[in-house]
Motif scaffolding. Sequence first.
Motif, PDB file in Angstrom:
ATOM      1  N   LEU A   1       0.826  -1.196   0.000  1.00 15.23           N
ATOM      2  CA  LEU A   1       0.000   0.000   0.000  1.00 15.23           C
ATOM      3  C   LEU A   1       0.870   1.261   0.000  1.00 15.23           C
ATOM      4  O   LEU A   1       0.534   2.263  -0.626  1.00 15.23           O
ATOM      5  CB  LEU A   1      -0.932  -0.013   1.207  1.00 15.23           C
ATOM      6  CG  LEU A   1      -2.145   0.912   1.158  1.00 15.23           C
ATOM      7  CD1 LEU A   1      -2.937   0.718  -0.116  1.00 15.23           C
ATOM      8  CD2 LEU A   1      -3.036   0.674   2.372  1.00 15.23           C
ATOM      9  N   GLU A   2       1.999   1.196   0.674  1.00  8.79           N
ATOM     10  CA  GLU A   2       2.925   2.333   0.676  1.00  8.79           C
ATOM     11  C   GLU A   2       3.415   2.636  -0.737  1.00  8.79           C
ATOM     12  O   GLU A   2       3.522   3.801  -1.132  1.00  8.79           O
ATOM     13  CB  GLU A   2       4.106   2.038   1.600  1.00  8.79           C
ATOM     14  CG  GLU A   2       5.033   3.226   1.800  1.00  8.79           C
ATOM     15  CD  GLU A   2       6.101   2.959   2.843  1.00  8.79           C
ATOM     16  OE1 GLU A   2       7.296   3.162   2.538  1.00  8.79           O
ATOM     17  OE2 GLU A   2       5.750   2.546   3.968  1.00  8.79           O
TER      18      GLU A   2
ATOM     19  N   PHE B   1      15.427  12.199   1.199  1.00  6.10           N
ATOM     20  CA  PHE B   1      14.813  11.514   0.065  1.00  6.10           C
ATOM     21  C   PHE B   1      15.377  11.927  -1.290  1.00  6.10           C
ATOM     22  O   PHE B   1      15.138  11.236  -2.292  1.00  6.10           O
ATOM     23  CB  PHE B   1      13.298  11.740   0.067  1.00  6.10           C
ATOM     24  CG  PHE B   1      12.606  11.203   1.282  1.00  6.10           C
ATOM     25  CD1 PHE B   1      12.567   9.837   1.539  1.00  6.10           C
ATOM     26  CD2 PHE B   1      12.001  12.057   2.194  1.00  6.10           C
ATOM     27  CE1 PHE B   1      11.941   9.331   2.661  1.00  6.10           C
ATOM     28  CE2 PHE B   1      11.364  11.567   3.316  1.00  6.10           C
ATOM     29  CZ  PHE B   1      11.330  10.204   3.568  1.00  6.10           C
ATOM     30  N   GLY B   2      16.070  13.045  -1.350  1.00  8.15           N
ATOM     31  CA  GLY B   2      16.580  13.498  -2.634  1.00  8.15           C
ATOM     32  C   GLY B   2      15.448  13.956  -3.533  1.00  8.15           C
ATOM     33  O   GLY B   2      14.334  14.238  -3.084  1.00  8.15           O
TER      34      GLY B   2
ATOM     35  N   MET C   1      11.289   6.447  -3.934  1.00  4.59           N
ATOM     36  CA  MET C   1      10.130   6.246  -3.084  1.00  4.59           C
ATOM     37  C   MET C   1      10.320   6.918  -1.732  1.00  4.59           C
ATOM     38  O   MET C   1      11.411   6.898  -1.151  1.00  4.59           O
ATOM     39  CB  MET C   1       9.854   4.757  -2.878  1.00  4.59           C
ATOM     40  CG  MET C   1       8.486   4.490  -2.259  1.00  4.59           C
ATOM     41  SD  MET C   1       8.028   2.737  -2.247  1.00  4.59           S
ATOM     42  CE  MET C   1       8.665   2.235  -0.661  1.00  4.59           C
ATOM     43  N   ILE C   2       9.256   7.515  -1.244  1.00  3.44           N
ATOM     44  CA  ILE C   2       9.260   8.103   0.099  1.00  3.44           C
ATOM     45  C   ILE C   2       8.894   6.995   1.079  1.00  3.44           C
ATOM     46  O   ILE C   2       7.761   6.502   1.086  1.00  3.44           O
ATOM     47  CB  ILE C   2       8.261   9.265   0.185  1.00  3.44           C
ATOM     48  CG1 ILE C   2       8.675  10.369  -0.777  1.00  3.44           C
ATOM     49  CG2 ILE C   2       8.170   9.797   1.614  1.00  3.44           C
ATOM     50  CD1 ILE C   2       7.623  11.429  -1.004  1.00  3.44           C
TER      51      ILE C   2
ATOM     52  N   LEU D   1      -0.930  11.160   4.452  1.00  2.21           N
ATOM     53  CA  LEU D   1      -0.649  12.545   4.819  1.00  2.21           C
ATOM     54  C   LEU D   1       0.829  12.867   4.651  1.00  2.21           C
ATOM     55  O   LEU D   1       1.196  13.916   4.106  1.00  2.21           O
ATOM     56  CB  LEU D   1      -1.085  12.807   6.264  1.00  2.21           C
ATOM     57  CG  LEU D   1      -2.586  12.709   6.557  1.00  2.21           C
ATOM     58  CD1 LEU D   1      -2.855  12.945   8.036  1.00  2.21           C
ATOM     59  CD2 LEU D   1      -3.385  13.680   5.710  1.00  2.21           C
ATOM     60  N   TYR D   2       1.671  11.951   5.108  1.00  2.16           N
ATOM     61  CA  TYR D   2       3.113  12.196   5.037  1.00  2.16           C
ATOM     62  C   TYR D   2       3.605  12.145   3.594  1.00  2.16           C
ATOM     63  O   TYR D   2       4.305  13.049   3.124  1.00  2.16           O
ATOM     64  CB  TYR D   2       3.849  11.160   5.888  1.00  2.16           C
ATOM     65  CG  TYR D   2       5.344  11.383   5.954  1.00  2.16           C
ATOM     66  CD1 TYR D   2       5.883  12.323   6.822  1.00  2.16           C
ATOM     67  CD2 TYR D   2       6.225  10.652   5.147  1.00  2.16           C
ATOM     68  CE1 TYR D   2       7.261  12.533   6.892  1.00  2.16           C
ATOM     69  CE2 TYR D   2       7.593  10.859   5.205  1.00  2.16           C
ATOM     70  CZ  TYR D   2       8.100  11.794   6.079  1.00  2.16           C
ATOM     71  OH  TYR D   2       9.464  12.002   6.130  1.00  2.16           O
TER      72      TYR D   2
END
Length: 497
Positions: free
Chosen positions: A147-148, A338-339, A343-344, A452-453
Amino acid sequence: MMEQTDFVRSFMTLAAALAVLIWIWWKRLVPANFPSGPSGLPLFGSIFSVGKYPWKTVKKWSSEKYGAVMSVRFAFKHIVFLNTYETAYQAWVKQGSEFSGRAFHAVLGSNSGNHGIILRDYEDVMKSQKQFGLKVMKGFGFGRTTLEEQINDEALKLTSVLRTKVGVPFLLKEYIHNSVLNVITRLICSKRVKSGEESELYNALKLLFTDPADKSMSLIILMFPEVRKLPFLSSIFKRYSSRDKFVHDYLAEQVREHKKTFDKHNLRDFIDAFLFEQMHGHRADRDDFTDKQLVSFCRDLLVAGNDTTRSSILSFILILLHYPEHAEKIHVEIDQVFGKDGMISMKERPKTPFTCAFIQECLRFYAVAPIGLEHKLTETTKFQGYVLPKNTPVNINYWGVHHDEETWPEPEKFDPYRHIDEEGNFVLSRKVITFSFGPRFCFGESLARVELYVFFVEILRKFDVLPGDKPLPSLNDGNVSTLFEPLPFQLVLRERK
């Protein structure tokens, strides 16, 4: 002439006596040893005195006169409000089994009835369904894609579209709405939906609680479902019910399609997971896993997950426009961790303490759900020195809890640093209760926090966010329905190099 004078005098005396009797009767409607609060007008209560933003009025009454636990009368209904963290925690957690009931809501439940999870009373079926939902959420995705990863994909699609808006003032709401909606539809039924007029589902959800034609009148039928059939309110109810029925019908069609292609060895989404329990779960629970329950459960996920997340992200951006001095520190953290691409990952979130503090302060400062859905007492209960009869409606004033001066010094001041310790680490506060707690806590909290993040970080990673040509709306004002959503605002994006 004398007879007329006597008649008028007698009539006035009778009217005065009747008014006194009504007032005495009205005052006696309050149960014994019940929390105090404004009596309001006979027959109407405080309907006309709570103002446009009831949560602020209730907090003011609480602070100035009635205390942390108080009651407000709306017509013949006495609602108890909890205005501090301590009283909220005592009720929802320490006495959770007594405070976790829920009365049927004739408006919100007009199509689902006693199905789904949000509107169910606190009983065994609700508990088992919530357990199932938590189990699915804990799996965090289906098949080969987590899900991420799906949320990252939607965030990338969003910023790709937003690049076409660089340098031009525009409204962000529709783009956020579509992206968050696609996270939920992918989770529920493995589908993405088109935006705008091309998608009836998109439009039905967009206007479900925020139709401009209804203005603040929709809040009345949500607070007092009994009045939904009055001539000047029935059209609002019909519009809501029609859109809600469309959402139910759409999901029912998805269930029918899933049944045709169901493979117990390849569960694709929430619907498949539910169908598996329906066909192969514990025999004692199968009666609870009906198609009607599945459709209503999915509807709850779709509506609750979409509206609150969309409104929260919009509030983050509006707050940043009001407090632009925080943008540079957020940009620095995002770039270092993260550059520009990739992916975050939530595993890296602790390395961005100020960004986390900013988000948590937004959740405290701007409550998109300032007053949640009512709970009701499952039994007569002693609480904080009062006696609350069974079925008493009780609610947390979430905005009031987040603006309580005892917990939050200078609560009207937006200050992310109140969530940073002396070593510069982010401090997760249990007193920011956006997702509630106790038996009826929001089981979609883990999903919402990732959304949200990731969305906020992805937008700030790609763009500088600047105000548009028109003045920004105040953070004290917003559209009121089941939520408190920012008023429309323009922004301008500048692509970061």
